[in-house]
Design a protein around this motif. Structure first.
Motif, PDB file in Angstrom:
ATOM      1  N   HIS A   1       9.644  -6.043  -9.325  1.00 57.59           N
ATOM      2  CA  HIS A   1       9.710  -5.031  -8.239  1.00 57.59           C
ATOM      3  C   HIS A   1       8.827  -4.110  -8.251  1.00 57.59           C
ATOM      4  CE1 HIS A   1      11.529  -3.504  -4.427  1.00 57.59           C
ATOM      5  NE2 HIS A   1      11.284  -2.103  -5.042  1.00 57.59           N
ATOM      6  N   HIS A   2       8.141  -3.686  -7.194  1.00 61.37           N
ATOM      7  CA  HIS A   2       6.763  -2.632  -7.288  1.00 61.37           C
ATOM      8  C   HIS A   2       6.768  -2.472  -5.923  1.00 61.37           C
ATOM      9  CE1 HIS A   2       4.428  -0.294  -9.572  1.00 61.37           C
ATOM     10  NE2 HIS A   2       3.425  -0.427  -8.888  1.00 61.37           N
ATOM     11  N   ASP A   3       7.439  -1.618  -4.898  1.00 63.22           N
ATOM     12  CA  ASP A   3       7.326  -1.533  -3.541  1.00 63.22           C
ATOM     13  C   ASP A   3       7.369   0.159  -3.509  1.00 63.22           C
ATOM     14  OD1 ASP A   3       7.891  -0.837  -0.863  1.00 63.22           O
ATOM     15  OD2 ASP A   3       8.656  -2.881  -0.521  1.00 63.22           O
ATOM     16  N   HIS A   4       6.086   0.534  -3.129  1.00 66.88           N
ATOM     17  CA  HIS A   4       6.070   2.122  -2.999  1.00 66.88           C
ATOM     18  C   HIS A   4       6.809   2.772  -1.958  1.00 66.88           C
ATOM     19  CE1 HIS A   4       3.209   1.753  -6.444  1.00 66.88           C
ATOM     20  NE2 HIS A   4       2.281   1.280  -5.709  1.00 66.88           N
TER      21      HIS A   4
ATOM     22  N   GLN B   1       0.498   8.289  -4.155  1.00 65.51           N
ATOM     23  CA  GLN B   1       0.224   6.931  -3.722  1.00 65.51           C
ATOM     24  C   GLN B   1      -1.167   6.828  -3.204  1.00 65.51           C
ATOM     25  OE1 GLN B   1       3.515   5.610  -1.294  1.00 65.51           O
ATOM     26  NE2 GLN B   1       2.387   4.038  -0.461  1.00 65.51           N
TER      27      GLN B   1
ATOM     28  N   THR C   1       9.702  -4.340 -14.898  1.00 65.25           N
ATOM     29  CA  THR C   1       9.718  -3.877 -13.537  1.00 65.25           C
ATOM     30  C   THR C   1       8.590  -3.995 -12.807  1.00 65.25           C
ATOM     31  OG1 THR C   1       8.527  -1.733 -14.558  1.00 65.25           O
ATOM     32  CG2 THR C   1      10.837  -1.786 -14.667  1.00 65.25           C
TER      33      THR C   1
ATOM     34  N   GLU D   1       9.483   1.412  -0.869  1.00 68.98           N
ATOM     35  CA  GLU D   1      10.776   1.794  -1.058  1.00 68.98           C
ATOM     36  C   GLU D   1      11.228   2.868  -2.101  1.00 68.98           C
ATOM     37  OE1 GLU D   1      14.253  -1.276  -3.208  1.00 68.98           O
ATOM     38  OE2 GLU D   1      12.958  -2.173  -1.553  1.00 68.98           O
ATOM     39  N   GLU D   2      10.119   3.062  -2.986  1.00 69.89           N
ATOM     40  CA  GLU D   2      10.272   4.267  -3.735  1.00 69.89           C
ATOM     41  C   GLU D   2      10.478   5.461  -2.979  1.00 69.89           C
ATOM     42  OE1 GLU D   2       6.984   4.236  -6.376  1.00 69.89           O
ATOM     43  OE2 GLU D   2       7.696   2.470  -7.766  1.00 69.89           O
ATOM     44  N   TYR D   3       9.529   5.796  -1.876  1.00 66.85           N
ATOM     45  CA  TYR D   3       9.575   6.793  -1.062  1.00 66.85           C
ATOM     46  C   TYR D   3      10.956   7.061  -0.534  1.00 66.85           C
ATOM     47  CZ  TYR D   3       8.265  10.830   1.720  1.00 66.85           C
ATOM     48  OH  TYR D   3       8.005  11.975   2.358  1.00 66.85           O
TER      49      TYR D   3
ATOM     50  N   LEU E   1      13.613   5.848  -1.530  1.00 58.65           N
ATOM     51  CA  LEU E   1      14.629   6.151  -2.593  1.00 58.65           C
ATOM     52  C   LEU E   1      14.558   7.784  -2.798  1.00 58.65           C
ATOM     53  CD1 LEU E   1      16.878   5.716  -4.499  1.00 58.65           C
ATOM     54  CD2 LEU E   1      15.259   4.860  -6.086  1.00 58.65           C
ATOM     55  N   MET E   2      13.344   8.303  -2.994  1.00 56.73           N
ATOM     56  CA  MET E   2      13.038   9.859  -3.247  1.00 56.73           C
ATOM     57  C   MET E   2      13.633  10.670  -2.184  1.00 56.73           C
ATOM     58  SD  MET E   2      11.350  11.682  -5.546  1.00 56.73           S
ATOM     59  CE  MET E   2       9.668  10.921  -6.228  1.00 56.73           C
TER      60      MET E   2
END
Length: 227
Positions: free
Chosen positions: A186-189, A151, A182, A191-193, A195-196
């Motif tokens: 949605h493209h929210d880093h 990121q 996608t 939120e991705e983290y 989720l990870m």
């Protein structure tokens, strides 16, 4: 006014080095410039740090030490690990220059050991076997460093080339409908983290509560790097 020599300390030199890197980037850090910032000759710094390499190692140790979570109840292992993972991710994104530094400096100091101990103890206290706690440490650490480094280094769409920019502009939806959808929806880093983090903790919980999956590959032992 030049401070007296005894006003200097290892911690004061360290904090000034961190502040200098924060303000101007790691490439700006030299012993000469650091001395100027502190109002002393560069040679005076060597009474408190033996070399620039030692200073860089101390900076890494201080950065990693700051990730340790102390605000979650001892029994709440998921909360403890989530706090560490989110604190580390946020701290590194706030200091992009530190991402590369933490990954390339191999020395393990007390700060890194406290970080590793905090993760390992949280897992052991939650009933993980020593082997799974060891694996968990490296899984958590790898998730922090891998995702955050990606990121922090992610360029803009334009820098990735005309085709990627066209994707973001919606011009390639017919050719690449999945990617385009996608990006559009949605493209929210952050939120991705998050989720990870949840996936890692869920996976560790399943390993603790069931049988570990068969290992593939050589099964070589890990070496503690805490990087």
């Amino acid at each position: 006014m030049t401070p007296p020599r005894d006003a200097l300390s290892h911690d004061r030199v360290l904090q000034a080095a961190l502040a200098l890197a924060d303000a101007h980037g790691l490439e700006s850090l030299s012993m000469r410039r650091l001395g100027t910032e502190l109002g002393v000759e560069a040679m005076s710094l060597y009474r408190h740090v033996p070399s620039k390499d030692a200073l860089l190692d101390a900076m890494v140790d201080a950065i990693v030490d700051s990730w340790v979570a102390v605000d979650a109840a001892p029994g709440e292992w998921r909360a403890r690990l989530a706090a560490i993972m989110h604190r580390a991710h946020g701290a590194l994104l706030a200091r992009p220059w530190a991402v590369e530094l933490v990954t390339v400096r191999p020395l393990v100091g007390d700060g890194r050991l406290r970080y590793a101990e905090s993760i390992t103890t949280a897992l052991l206290d939650a009933g993980f076997s020593p082997q799974l706690a060891h694996h968990g440490l490296h899984i958590v650490d790898g998730t922090i460093m891998g995702f955050t480094a990606q990121q922090a280094r992610r360029p803009t769409a334009a820098a990735l080339g005309d085709r990627v920019q066209a994707l973001y502009d919606g011009a390639l939806a017919d050719e690449f409908p999945g990617i385009s959808r996608t990006i559009l929806e949605h493209h929210d880093h952050d939120e991705e983290y998050a989720l990870m983090v949840d996936l890692v903790l869920d996976g560790l919980a399943r390993l603790r509560d069931g049988s570990p999956p068969p290992r593939s590959g050589s099964g070589a032992n890990y070496v503690l790097t805490v990087a």
